[in-house]
Design an enzyme around this catalytic site. Structure first.
Site, mmCIF file in Angstrom:
data_model
loop_
_atom_site.group_PDB
_atom_site.id
_atom_site.type_symbol
_atom_site.label_atom_id
_atom_site.label_comp_id
_atom_site.label_asym_id
_atom_site.label_seq_id
_atom_site.Cartn_x
_atom_site.Cartn_y
_atom_site.Cartn_z
ATOM 1 N N GLU A 24 8.785 1.245 11.501
ATOM 2 C CA GLU A 24 9.892 2.192 11.278
ATOM 3 C C GLU A 24 9.276 3.578 11.283
ATOM 4 O O GLU A 24 8.629 3.995 10.326
ATOM 5 C CB GLU A 24 10.561 1.902 9.923
ATOM 6 C CG GLU A 24 11.312 0.590 9.884
ATOM 7 C CD GLU A 24 12.620 0.626 10.671
ATOM 8 O OE1 GLU A 24 12.956 1.680 11.252
ATOM 9 O OE2 GLU A 24 13.296 -0.416 10.721
ATOM 10 N N LYS A 43 0.882 -1.184 0.000
ATOM 11 C CA LYS A 43 0.000 0.000 0.000
ATOM 12 C C LYS A 43 0.913 1.225 0.000
ATOM 13 O O LYS A 43 1.449 1.620 1.029
ATOM 14 C CB LYS A 43 -0.872 -0.022 1.265
ATOM 15 C CG LYS A 43 -2.227 0.640 1.115
ATOM 16 C CD LYS A 43 -2.216 2.080 0.657
ATOM 17 C CE LYS A 43 -2.018 3.044 1.804
ATOM 18 N NZ LYS A 43 -1.877 4.438 1.317
ATOM 19 N N GLU A 84 9.246 16.031 15.747
ATOM 20 C CA GLU A 84 9.700 15.824 14.365
ATOM 21 C C GLU A 84 9.002 16.835 13.461
ATOM 22 O O GLU A 84 7.772 16.896 13.407
ATOM 23 C CB GLU A 84 9.369 14.396 13.909
ATOM 24 C CG GLU A 84 9.882 14.128 12.506
ATOM 25 C CD GLU A 84 9.522 12.738 11.976
ATOM 26 O OE1 GLU A 84 8.343 12.365 12.063
ATOM 27 O OE2 GLU A 84 10.413 12.037 11.469
ATOM 28 N N CYS A 137 13.481 10.244 7.684
ATOM 29 C CA CYS A 137 13.226 9.917 9.088
ATOM 30 C C CYS A 137 14.458 10.139 9.944
ATOM 31 O O CYS A 137 14.362 10.513 11.113
ATOM 32 C CB CYS A 137 12.780 8.470 9.208
ATOM 33 S SG CYS A 137 13.949 7.345 8.445
#
Ligand code: NAD
Length: 504
Positions: free
Chosen positions: A267, A192, A398, A301
């Site tokens: 992750e 996906k 973040e 990331c």
């Protein structure tokens, strides 16, 4: 660059033509099929903020079909020898390699990332496939000595259908990172892709079949996270799930997967520090820090988005960084600038919102004024914040854009405390000429991936992943294969039962 509104093929400059899907189709069981609902969704080029195509908006019904196709293909995959699995993956690597310029341009069109960066990510995809091709016939169990009259051994077999929910920041790279070890261990896949960046996943599925894999080996269901993504995470027919994305979505995925106790690799995000001691080569460090927080416009990331620096050299290093940042070019990805746009208007608003939050919190922007940005597309200039305190949101959360927060320290203890002062634990960069100190700090910080004097160092063969909110499990390296195998133990009595019985 030439783009069109609507659904026609898009011709990139130079010699390679990339094609955006003309019809909204999923890739299930080796065929291009519309979503059962008939719905579709637009694809945007973030460099121009224009619609360049359309893909299918799959949902739970389509996910059911994709899992069924993958289950059929998994039955065949079980009969393939490990050496043949390796050869098949090598053939797939060759297909990707042959299509690498097309894939890079498609990725640039879909994400806005600079073409050179897209090229290096596609080269990384080929490297994942090659690496796990070599590993395919080296995944095996053990025999365990349990005493005379007994035989005990383990078998590492496939889990069957693996699910891969992929983010938009490095779409094909993240897909290959998990699909390659899944295929190497004899599984099939349902992917996906992120709704913002579905194009290279669809092309990948075609290349899987071009490489000789049977239909159903790799299925792609494009669609929204809350529809197709949720249905995949909640599906009872999945043997393992790899999710790469944000913490908020990671929690939702874990909750959905819990229903069927599906094992999940997560992750997730990061707020990775680069720790700079006073003895480091500051010119070299400045270059690494700037790459660390601006590469892919900060949308990695493991972006090195926090600079922790010895106060003795803080002013000098910030001057180097600001000068280097000012020289970066910004523009459409296909023109191969240093920085492309952010992926979407929504994400641009989020990152720009954090720049505003930083100012309101009392941090100061160290950069000077900069020329106008391209007027179309989701462009944002890099920003370096000084006068930052550890409690500020810009120091802890973040941002996922080209924003650096700078914090000073007086000694090693304070540096380690600052490094650990977020809820994340993904990357840590350490810059010093003192190898004893570097290794000591590497041992002390709470993170999954430490880089000494080389930010973004490492590669396919080294395990990658995080601690705390950055996730569970590891990708890359041989250890990643464990996420795609089911370990079975077999114990047998052989010969006469020994006097006194076994250990139990
Ligand atoms: P996201 O969480 O919004 O989306 C990731 C994927 O999850 C997409 O395919 C999305 O459609 C899907 N999704 C959304 N809602 C869902 C739901 N309810 N159920 C199932 N699936 C759902 O993340 P993003 O914005 O695409 O990516 C950016 C994030 O990814 C950042 O936080 C970044 O740090 C993280 N990331 C981590 C790594 C890593 O290796 N640790 C790598 C790349 C990106």
């Amino acid at each position: 660059m030439t783009t069109t509104n609507g659904t026609a093929p898009v011709t990139a400059p130079a010699t390679t033509t990339v094609t955006v899907p003309e019809h909204p189709l999923l890739h299930i069981g080796g065929a291009r099929v519309p979503a059962r609902s008939g719905r579709s969704m637009p694809v945007e080029d973030p460099s121009t903020a224009t619609t360049i195509g359309v893909v299918a908006r799959g949902d739970g019904t389509d996910v059911d079909l994709a899992v069924a196709a993958a289950r059929d293909a998994a039955r065949h995959a079980r009969s393939v020898t490990p050496a043949e699995r390796g050869r098949a993956l090598r053939a797939l690597a060759a297909e990707l390699d042959a299509a690498r310029e097309e894939l890079a341009r498609l990725e640039t069109l879909d994400t806005g990332k600079p073409l050179s960066l897209a090229r290096s990510e596609i080269a990384g995809c080929v490297a994942y496939l090659d690496y796990y091709a070599g590993a395919a016939d080296k995944v095996h169990g053990e025999t365990i000595p349990v005493g005379p009259g007994s035989l005990a051994y383990t078998v590492r077999g496939p889990v069957g259908v693996t699910a891969h929910i992929v983010p938009w920041n490095a779409p094909l790279s993240m897909l290959c990172r998990s699909v390659a070890p899944a295929l190497a261990t004899g599984n099939t896949a349902v992917v996906k892709p992120a709704e913002q960046t579905p194009l290279t996943a669809l092309r990948f599925a075609e290349l899987v079949e071009a490489a000789g894999y049977p239909p159903g080996t790799c299925n792609v269901v494009t669609g929204l996270g809350r529809e197709a993504g949720h249905a995949l995470a909640a599906h009872p027919g999945i043997g393992s799930l790899t999710f790469t994305g944000s913490v908020v979505t990671g929690r939702a995925v874990l909750r959905a997967a819990a229903e069927h106790i599906t094992p999940v690799v997560t992750e997730l995000g990061g707020k990775s520090p680069q720790i700079v001691f006073a003895d480091a080569d500051l010119d070299d460090v400045a270059a690494q820090v700037v790459t660390g927080f601006t590469a892919n416009s900060g949308q990695y990331c493991d972006a090195g988005s926090r600079l922790l620096v010895d106060r003795a050299v803080q002013g000098e290093l910030v001057d180097w960084i600001v000068a280097r940042t000012a020289a970066l070019s910004i523009g459409p990805g296909i023109d191969d600038p240093d920085l492309g746009p952010l992926v979407s208007a929504e994400h641009h608003a989020r990152v720009a919102g954090y720049v505003e939050i930083g100012r309101r919190e009392g941090a100061r922007v160290a950069d000077g004024p900069r020329g106008a940005l391209p007027d179309r597309g989701h462009f944002l200039a890099p920003t370096t914040f000084v006068d930052v305190t550890p409690d500020m949101r810009i120091a802890r959360e973040e941002i996922f854009g080209p924003v650096l927060t700078v914090l000073g320290f007086d000694d090693e203890d304070e540096a380690v405390a600052l490094a650990d002062a977020t809820d994340y634990g993904l990357g840590v960069g350490i810059h010093t000429r003192d190898i004893d100190r570097a290794l000591r700090v590497a041992g002390r910080v709470d993170a999954g991936y430490v880089m000494i004097n080389e930010y973004f160092g490492g590669g396919t063969a080294v395990p990658f992943g995080g601690t705390k909110l950055s996730g569970t499990g590891r990708e890359r390296g041989l250890v990643a294969l464990e996420s795609y195998v089911a370990l079975k133990t077999v114990v047998a009595r052989v010969g006469a039962r020994p006097a006194g019985g076994g250990d139990r």
